[in-house]
Scaffold this active site. Structure first.
Site, PDB file in Angstrom:
ATOM      1  N   GLY A 338      32.892  60.588  51.848  1.00  0.00           N
ATOM      2  CA  GLY A 338      33.137  59.249  51.323  1.00  0.00           C
ATOM      3  C   GLY A 338      32.727  59.135  49.879  1.00  0.00           C
ATOM      4  O   GLY A 338      33.512  58.775  49.018  1.00  0.00           O
ATOM      5  N   GLU A 375      25.815  54.787  44.892  1.00  0.00           N
ATOM      6  CA  GLU A 375      25.618  56.119  44.318  1.00  0.00           C
ATOM      7  C   GLU A 375      24.824  56.060  43.021  1.00  0.00           C
ATOM      8  O   GLU A 375      24.010  56.946  42.742  1.00  0.00           O
ATOM      9  CB  GLU A 375      26.974  56.793  44.091  1.00  0.00           C
TER      10      GLU A 375
END
EC number: 3.4.11.-
Length: 1009
Positions: A338, A375
């Site tokens: 992902g 992230e």
């Protein structure tokens, strides 16, 4: 030991021979909950085992040597007919103690042609040996020991040449293909990586554990015409000594873990942002067909804003982490994870990074923003400071998930603070309610499989929820100060939970934020009560409205039985407010409770509603006495509803559904409480309701109560849908659009005429006249056009899927193509899913196959027929045959269907094909059987409400005054939910359960013997 084994085996045999009665099936956590979840979620399978008496895992590297530096040459042959990678690694290392005669590192699925140990220029004779079961390379000195000096480390270098075929499973260094544009006949190949958690060892021999941090110098040899990217800025590039290749040399990395390395070799294009000196600070890279069409612009803008916001929030600028760092966001065509937080080179699926204003809906827009945020947050929580081992993964992922919502909320108006309640708190309360849930800190994790299991809903969602609870306990500013100190003190190191706890405690003490909780409050013990033990409490609140005395009993909540037999006490921050003076703004706890029973003075007397857990900042459920529930219901049905915070209305909806499911409350009572939805129009309560109703409706298929429940849902949703309508309006708030995106498909599933007819008309406008469907309506329009149509509708949308250049639109199409019930069309889709033909990507197989099963109620049988006719083709497409079969098992609706399915599983040919997966696959069918039996226990209660409607609750009035709580209190009697009587099992079912019993017994034997 042998006697124990013999005794247990004898008992198991006796169970099979006697066909003894199986206890009533009370397990109500069902298989399909592993299948329900949005993108970027890690849904637990409820199979984690609590570990105790932990011993050192044989999968862990010894700490007798440690690396300090790696020099790596990677040679990427992506352009050859046989794609390979090879290279050399030189590891600088030293011993950490005397008398070390062996170096143990990781290496897996590689051919090693040279292993040389040196001290300076002197070669040390060694014997290398592979230990494949643990992925170890053991390099043993032929004579003597490594030199050791505690004050001045004696350095050695270990040089290894390696080669391996390019992988195709999206781990290690692997290949991926793309076309610049969908109609481009030229397929292009690229190399990319995914090393987390245990796959760096596939790419080069290394110390592949997060605790072995080192610096890395990397050179990439690539074919001419390709470009390469790495974590740091490029130092230089030039021709290789090998014809047809060039070499890119990169600056030294910061001190980091192996799993955070990454490389890309491709023909990509970049959208860069540079500084005054022309240096690239931030860029988005992708296939040229996406970059040139502007699909990287949104990620570029939002990514830079998030990076700046996080730098300011932490007081530690990203670019100050290391002078060689830059930020590259890369869109990868095939990417199983992902997204991944590789330090300086972040990788994403295309759908999670590339945005097109005309064809990307609100769902994917917010996914792009919050995955970028997740992230980017890892650059601090995970990269700069890293979990010491995977058993405390929540230190990485809990914070990344927390900032995924709240960092994004500081930059983009996407309602993420509200959505945190539904998507994180509620989701993790469910996963954490199983007796098999693992604690956040989970000692005993060793094998790669056990490490993988830690990437769970508990780790991510519960971790983030506990962090949010603690932020409200300390206050935002104090919490931020503690986190800044944590990052500063542990930069470039690894962390244990105690490091976080002490940093936050110190900040709390310095600011006086903890003094209000009394001298007995121990912050570290508070945090550990939530991280070192599994589960969470339900507070049973009994209020004496004449005295104001509130008696609070905490019990560990169990989704199967209401109250767990494994009771635990948690240190719980308490907030509450009342109808006398409602205030939902102050979320700082007024009390801390740690005992099984606690008495609190409400401060007012009289018949006032009382609601605990303001804005659901605490990680617990709340159940009230019947009288207090009645007062809450009156408030929710009346003018006071708007005085009760939206998050608490959502909390009530979610709690009530789970109380009814677990037996703490009847469905008659639950639906009486939920009847306020008839007047509700806000996002959080309705999304909680959708989740609860969908779960219940899935279990009522084929039952007479389903149609009646559907009618009730349509009735209750008429107000909110009347406000929303089915089509978007220009300039409307994001959350209104997003609520419609959630509700409209439900209305079509409920056969609301306006929805079904509207979908058909809008689709025909697209098919006949080419007028695009509004992006936020495509999910329900496409699906219902396929449900009501045939081959023509399917072919139109499938051709659109094949030819579209925007991957988010391709995913929407892939998620809806399974709505067709046209047999030939469905078989075409299934064949393209399981056949390697560059039509549907492996990363999307599970999504597409699950949708094919669940997109239309009649499809379960059709897909099962397809599997039986194409068994090996289907099994070859998935890592485990359990994946496609679990989708079938989850949607079996009758006992007869389950028995038929189990009979098929038990044939010799199928058992042979399933191999070691048989036990788990058979267990999935048993879970579905339990689901069917469970429904019979709630039908009467459900029917009573659906027949009689709401109870009449008479309001009462009283005056307000204060009163002191009594000094002593008698512990209230806790009413345990009764165990329902389930129908007797058929002989086939009894045999099935007996088989499962033996399977379970074998697993227990394996653990305890």
């Amino acid at each position: 030991m042998a006697a124990i084994k013999l005794l247990v085996l004898s008992l198991a045999c006796a169970c099979v021979i006697a066909h003894s009665p199986i206890p009533p099936a009370s397990r109500t956590i069902f298989l399909d909950e592993r299948l329900e979840g949005g993108a970027f979620e890690n849904i637990d399978a409820f199979e984690n085992i609590e570990l105790s008496n932990v011993v050192a895992s044989p999968y862990r590297l010894p700490t007798t040597t440690v690396p300090t530096h790696y020099k790596i040459l990677w040679i990427i042959d992506i352009h050859q007919p046989v794609q390979t990678y090879s290279g050399n690694v030189v590891i600088t290392l030293h011993a950490t103690q005397a008398q070390v005669n062996e170096i143990v590192i990781h290496s897996d699925h590689m051919t090693l042609s040279s292993v040389v140990l040196r001290q300076g220029d002197t070669v040390i004779p060694t014997t290398p040996t592979a230990q494949p079961e643990y992925h170890f390379l053991r390099v043993k000195l032929n004579d003597g020991y490594l030199a050791y000096n505690a004050d001045n480390a004696v350095l050695y270098t270990l040089s290894i040449d390696f080669t391996a075929p390019m992988r195709d499973d999206m781990y290690g260094i692997y290949n991926s293909w793309y076309r610049n544009l969908p109609d481009d006949a030229n397929v292009r190949w690229m190399a990319t990586t995914q090393f987390q958690a245990t796959a760096a060892r596939y790419a080069f021999p290394c110390y592949d554990e997060p605790g072995f941090k080192a610096k890395f110098d990397v050179t990439i040899r690539r074919p001419v015409g390709y470009s390469s990217w790495f974590c740091t800025r490029q130092k230089g590039s030039g021709p290789s000594t090998v014809a047809g290749y060039e070499e890119d040399e990169y600056h030294t990395t910061p001190t980091m873990s192996t799993y955070l390395l990454a490389l890309i070799v491709s023909e990509y294009t970049s959208l860069p942002a540079t500084n005054a000196a022309g240096e690239i600070l931030h860029e988005v890279i992708a296939r040229p067909g996406a970059i040139n069409n502007g699909q990287a612009v949104y990620a570029q803008r939002v990514g830079q804003a998030l990076l700046a916001e996080m730098s300011d929030h932490t007081g530690f600028d990203f670019y100050a982490q290391d002078p060689n760092l830059k930020m590259t966001q890369a869109a990868i065509p095939d990417f199983g994870a992902g997204a991944m937080e590789n330090w300086g080179l972040l990788t994403y699926r295309e759908a999670y990074l590339l945005y097109d204003e005309q064809h990307t809906n609100s769902y994917f827009k917010q996914i792009i923003a919050y995955i970028l945020s997740h992230e980017i947050a890892h650059m601090w929580f995970g990269n700069l400071v890293t979990n010491a081992w995977w058993d405390v993964l929540w230190l990485n992922e809990g914070f990344a998930r927390y900032y995924q919502y709240f960092l994004t909320a500081w930059v983009e108006d996407l309602g993420l603070a509200t959505r945190f309640i539904n998507e994180q708190v509620h989701a993790s309360l469910l996963s954490d309610s199983s007796i098999y849930a693992h604690p956040l800190t989970n000692p005993g994790v060793g094998s790669p499989a056990a490490v993988s299991a830690m990437f769970s809903t508990v780790t991510y969602n519960k971790g983030a929820s506990i962090i949010r609870m603690t932020e409200h306990l300390l206050g935002f500013d104090v919490h931020r100060t503690g986190l800044r100190n944590y990052l500063k003190d542990l930069a470039y190191k690894t962390a244990q939970p105690i490091d976080l706890f002490t940093a936050l405690e110190s900040a709390g003490n310095q600011a006086g934020a903890l003094s209000a909780y009394g001298s007995d409050f121990d912050f570290v013990k508070y945090y550990e009560s939530w991280t070192e033990q599994p589960g969470h409490p339900v507070l049973n609140v009994q209020i004496n409205h004449q005295t104001g005395q509130m008696t609070i009993t905490q019990r560990r909540f169990d989704i199967d039985t209401g109250h767990s037999v494994q009771n635990r006490n948690y240190i719980i921050p308490i907030t509450f407010t009342t109808g006398a003076n409602p205030s939902f703004d102050n979320t700082k706890p007024s009390h801390i409770i740690s005992k099984g029973v606690t008495v609190i003075d409400r401060g007012v007397v009289g018949d006032y509603w009382t609601i605990f857990n303001i804005q659901q900042t605490g990680f617990y459920r709340v159940n009230y006495d019947d009288y207090t529930w009645n007062l809450i219901v009156l408030a929710l049905r009346g003018a006071d509803r708007e005085k009760i915070h939206e998050y608490n209305r959502a909390q009530i909806v979610n709690d009530v559904f789970q109380f009814a499911r677990s037996g703490l409350m009847t469905y008659q009572r639950a639906l009486n409480i939920l009847s306020f939805l008839e007047f509700e129009t806000e996002y959080a309560p309705w999304v909680a309701a959708i989740t609860g109703f969908n779960w219940l409706r899935n279990r009522l298929v084929g039952k007479p109560q389903l149609d009646e429940l559907n009618e009730k849902i349509v009735q209750w949703s008429s107000k909110v849908m009347g406000e929303l309508t089915y089509m978007p309006t220009e300039g409307e708030p994001f959350m209104r659009s997003y609520l419609r995106w959630q509700l409209a498909p439900v209305m079509c599933n409920l056969n609301v005429p306006a929805c079904r007819a509207g979908a058909r008309a809008i689709f025909e406008d697209l098919r006949v006249f080419g007028h695009e469907v509004p992006v936020d309506s495509r999910n329900w329009v496409y699906c219902n056009a396929l449900r009501d149509g045939g081959a023509q509708e399917f072919n139109f949308l499938y051709n659109r899927f094949k030819s579209h250049n925007v991957y988010t639109e391709k995913i929407v199409l892939l998620q809806t193509l399974g709505c067709t019930s046209h047999v030939e069309s469905l078989n075409t889709l299934l064949t393209d899913i399981v056949t390697p033909n560059q039509m549907i990507r492996p990363q999307d197989y599970t999504t597409a196959f699950n949708t094919a099963v669940s997109g239309n109620e009649v499809n379960t049988r059709l897909v099962w027929n397809y599997i039986q006719a194409n068994l090996q083709l289907v099994f070859n497409a998935f890592a485990s045959p359990r994946t496609p079969l679990s989708y079938i098992a989850a949607r079996l609706r009758t006992v007869e269907e389950v028995v038929e399915y189990q009979t098929w599983l038990n044939t010799t040919a199928i058992q042979s094909a399933l191999g070691t997966n048989y036990n788990a696959i058979y267990g999935d069918s048993v879970a579905t059987y339990n689901s069917i039996l469970w429904v019979s226990t709630i039908e009467d209660s459900l029917s009573t409400y659906l027949t009689n409607g709401n109870d009449v609750i008479e309001p009462s009035t009283s005056t307000t005054s204060t009163t002191a709580a009594p000094t002593t209190v008698t512990q209230p009697t806790i009413t345990e939910p009764s165990t329902p009587t389930l129908p007797e099992l058929t002989d086939s079912a009894m045999t099935s359960f007996a088989s499962l019993f033996i399977i379970s017994l074998g697993a227990i034997l394996h653990l305890i013997l």
